[in-house]
Design a protein around this motif. Structure first.
Motif, PDB file in Angstrom:
ATOM      1  N   PRO A  62       0.815  -1.218   0.000  1.00  0.00           N
ATOM      2  CA  PRO A  62       0.000   0.000   0.000  1.00  0.00           C
ATOM      3  C   PRO A  62       0.848   1.267   0.000  1.00  0.00           C
ATOM      4  N   ILE A  63       0.197   2.384  -0.299  1.00  0.00           N
ATOM      5  CA  ILE A  63       0.841   3.692  -0.145  1.00  0.00           C
ATOM      6  C   ILE A  63       0.868   4.029   1.341  1.00  0.00           C
ATOM      7  N   LYS A  64       2.044   4.053   1.911  1.00  0.00           N
ATOM      8  CA  LYS A  64       2.190   4.360   3.340  1.00  0.00           C
ATOM      9  C   LYS A  64       2.550   5.821   3.560  1.00  0.00           C
ATOM     10  N   TRP A  65       3.294   6.403   2.599  1.00  0.00           N
ATOM     11  CA  TRP A  65       3.722   7.801   2.723  1.00  0.00           C
ATOM     12  C   TRP A  65       3.456   8.531   1.408  1.00  0.00           C
ATOM     13  N   LEU A  66       3.159   9.802   1.514  1.00  0.00           N
ATOM     14  CA  LEU A  66       3.000  10.676   0.352  1.00  0.00           C
ATOM     15  C   LEU A  66       3.869  11.904   0.578  1.00  0.00           C
ATOM     16  N   VAL A  67       4.888  12.069  -0.262  1.00  0.00           N
ATOM     17  CA  VAL A  67       5.811  13.199  -0.164  1.00  0.00           C
ATOM     18  C   VAL A  67       5.420  14.232  -1.216  1.00  0.00           C
ATOM     19  N   ASN A  68       5.204  15.462  -0.789  1.00  0.00           N
ATOM     20  CA  ASN A  68       4.927  16.548  -1.736  1.00  0.00           C
ATOM     21  C   ASN A  68       6.190  17.368  -1.935  1.00  0.00           C
ATOM     22  N   THR A  69       6.632  17.480  -3.190  1.00  0.00           N
ATOM     23  CA  THR A  69       7.812  18.286  -3.476  1.00  0.00           C
ATOM     24  C   THR A  69       7.518  19.775  -3.350  1.00  0.00           C
ATOM     25  N   HIS A  70       6.275  20.168  -3.670  1.00  0.00           N
ATOM     26  CA  HIS A  70       5.832  21.550  -3.471  1.00  0.00           C
ATOM     27  C   HIS A  70       4.314  21.565  -3.497  1.00  0.00           C
ATOM     28  N   TRP A  71       3.726  22.729  -3.334  1.00  0.00           N
ATOM     29  CA  TRP A  71       2.302  22.789  -3.007  1.00  0.00           C
ATOM     30  C   TRP A  71       1.465  23.355  -4.148  1.00  0.00           C
ATOM     31  N   HIS A  72       1.911  23.199  -5.385  1.00  0.00           N
ATOM     32  CA  HIS A  72       1.066  23.550  -6.515  1.00  0.00           C
ATOM     33  C   HIS A  72      -0.016  22.480  -6.688  1.00  0.00           C
ATOM     34  N   PRO A  73      -1.210  22.865  -7.149  1.00  0.00           N
ATOM     35  CA  PRO A  73      -2.323  21.912  -7.199  1.00  0.00           C
ATOM     36  C   PRO A  73      -2.094  20.713  -8.109  1.00  0.00           C
ATOM     37  N   ASP A  74      -1.241  20.852  -9.127  1.00  0.00           N
ATOM     38  CA  ASP A  74      -0.979  19.691  -9.970  1.00  0.00           C
ATOM     39  C   ASP A  74      -0.019  18.698  -9.312  1.00  0.00           C
ATOM     40  N   HIS A  75       0.391  18.990  -8.069  1.00  0.00           N
ATOM     41  CA  HIS A  75       1.229  18.073  -7.303  1.00  0.00           C
ATOM     42  C   HIS A  75       0.570  17.637  -5.997  1.00  0.00           C
ATOM     43  N   THR A  76      -0.606  18.168  -5.699  1.00  0.00           N
ATOM     44  CA  THR A  76      -1.241  17.909  -4.400  1.00  0.00           C
ATOM     45  C   THR A  76      -2.713  17.511  -4.481  1.00  0.00           C
ATOM     46  N   ALA A  77      -3.280  17.450  -5.678  1.00  0.00           N
ATOM     47  CA  ALA A  77      -4.736  17.375  -5.788  1.00  0.00           C
ATOM     48  C   ALA A  77      -5.332  16.109  -5.176  1.00  0.00           C
ATOM     49  N   ASN A  78      -4.598  15.006  -5.188  1.00  0.00           N
ATOM     50  CA  ASN A  78      -5.122  13.767  -4.625  1.00  0.00           C
ATOM     51  C   ASN A  78      -4.639  13.515  -3.193  1.00  0.00           C
ATOM     52  N   ASN A  79      -4.044  14.538  -2.578  1.00  0.00           N
ATOM     53  CA  ASN A  79      -3.556  14.362  -1.212  1.00  0.00           C
ATOM     54  C   ASN A  79      -4.625  13.846  -0.267  1.00  0.00           C
ATOM     55  N   ALA A  80      -5.780  14.508  -0.266  1.00  0.00           N
ATOM     56  CA  ALA A  80      -6.817  14.163   0.711  1.00  0.00           C
ATOM     57  C   ALA A  80      -7.308  12.734   0.515  1.00  0.00           C
ATOM     58  N   ALA A  81      -7.517  12.330  -0.726  1.00  0.00           N
ATOM     59  CA  ALA A  81      -8.018  10.980  -0.993  1.00  0.00           C
ATOM     60  C   ALA A  81      -7.020   9.927  -0.529  1.00  0.00           C
ATOM     61  N   TRP A  82      -5.747  10.136  -0.819  1.00  0.00           N
ATOM     62  CA  TRP A  82      -4.755   9.129  -0.446  1.00  0.00           C
ATOM     63  C   TRP A  82      -4.458   9.185   1.046  1.00  0.00           C
ATOM     64  N   ALA A  83      -4.578  10.353   1.661  1.00  0.00           N
ATOM     65  CA  ALA A  83      -4.426  10.437   3.111  1.00  0.00           C
ATOM     66  C   ALA A  83      -5.554   9.681   3.812  1.00  0.00           C
ATOM     67  N   ARG A  84      -6.783   9.843   3.323  1.00  0.00           N
ATOM     68  CA  ARG A  84      -7.905   9.113   3.919  1.00  0.00           C
ATOM     69  C   ARG A  84      -7.719   7.600   3.800  1.00  0.00           C
ATOM     70  N   ALA A  85      -6.999   7.187   2.746  1.00  0.00           N
ATOM     71  CA  ALA A  85      -6.744   5.759   2.550  1.00  0.00           C
ATOM     72  C   ALA A  85      -5.573   5.255   3.381  1.00  0.00           C
ATOM     73  N   GLY A  86      -4.910   6.152   4.137  1.00  0.00           N
ATOM     74  CA  GLY A  86      -3.873   5.716   5.065  1.00  0.00           C
ATOM     75  C   GLY A  86      -2.492   6.278   4.866  1.00  0.00           C
ATOM     76  N   ALA A  87      -2.288   7.150   3.863  1.00  0.00           N
ATOM     77  CA  ALA A  87      -0.947   7.697   3.615  1.00  0.00           C
ATOM     78  C   ALA A  87      -0.626   8.814   4.597  1.00  0.00           C
ATOM     79  N   THR A  88       0.591   8.821   5.103  1.00  0.00           N
ATOM     80  CA  THR A  88       1.127   9.920   5.900  1.00  0.00           C
ATOM     81  C   THR A  88       1.748  10.936   4.951  1.00  0.00           C
ATOM     82  N   VAL A  89       1.320  12.199   5.046  1.00  0.00           N
ATOM     83  CA  VAL A  89       1.770  13.239   4.121  1.00  0.00           C
ATOM     84  C   VAL A  89       2.981  13.958   4.711  1.00  0.00           C
TER      85      VAL A  89
END
Length: 260
Positions: A62-89
């Protein structure tokens, strides 16, 4: 010197490091006890489901971690969905304070560097912000000799919304730092993979633009005239989208800054 754009293909960049090669790239690494995904792309229902499926298919984990290189929307748009599924951001502290909630905001932040430890593998994060965005970080996969540099390199494009000499100087220092890593391959935020020689060539291209274009702009030459006088270098004509629009974007930045 160009690298093939393998659009929508999923392939292994180095041992345990994969990419779905797209206009907005998705990348992930198997750290032994879970997978770290780098950036969560633009807001499309297709990719929200496709990337976790790709991760499961290539790693069985599974996706355990989600690393964002920066905070533009084309790099963060699925953050919430994958965090709800268990990823640590995980992101640099400049994007905002760490939160406990699984809402897509960072759960872990760092100041200068951060090491994410898995079972038998680790990835290393380094903050190199202040140019393309205030938040930019790079992600190193040392066992694979792969470095993710996000949008610090844009296949020829000056990665600034407005020309700023201070940011140009800082960007060149950041790219010098990027080249110090023991990496054979660079993953970027958009488009084909990159090798060190691409970065070195881009710096010489940028220096040439800065040496020639401001004088022409001050003399009142039009953008079209300048583009004819300073065309895309022959050895860069096959760079991804450079001839189509990125070279003109670069000239436009300089004309706006230095034009009469």
């Amino acid at each position: 010197m160009a690298t093939e754009f393998r659009e929508n293909e999923v392939f292994e960049v180095g041992p345990g490091v994969w990419i779905r090669n797209m206009v907005d790239n998705a990348a992930w690494a198997d750290l032994g006890n879970g997978v770290a995904v780098i950036d969560s792309l633009e807001d499309t229902a297709e990719m929200e489901m496709a990337i976790p499926a790709d991760v499961q298919r290539t790693t069985g984990k599974p996706i355990k971690w989600l690393v964002n290189t920066h905070w533009h929307p084309d790099h963060t748009a699925n953050n919430a969905a994958w965090a709800r599924a268990g990823a640590t951001v995980i992101a640099h502290e400049s994007v905002g304070p760490a939160q406990a909630e699984a809402n897509g905001q960072p759960n872990i932040t760092f100041k200068d560097t951060y090491t994410l430890e898995g079972e038998g593998r680790q990835i290393e994060l380094e903050f190199l912000g202040g140019t393309h965005t205030p938040w930019d970080s790079v992600v190193y996969f040392p066992w694979a000799r792969v470095l993710h540099i996000a949008d610090l390199f844009g296949w020829g494009m000056i990665p600034l919304a407005k020309f700023d000499q201070g940011k140009i100087d800082l960007l060149k220092r950041h790219l010098s730092r990027v080249l110090e890593y023991d990496a054979d391959t660079y993953i970027v935020g958009h488009g084909p993979l990159v090798q060190p020689e691409h970065i070195r060539r881009w710096v010489t291209y940028l220096d040439d633009l800065l040496a020639r274009v401001p004088e022409l702009a001050r003399a009142g030459k039009s953008l079209d005239d300048i583009e004819r006088a300073v065309p895309v270098p022959e050895d860069m004509r096959d760079w991804w989208k450079l001839e189509a629009w990125k070279h003109r974007h670069n000239l436009t930045l300089l004309v706006k800054e230095f034009g009469a």
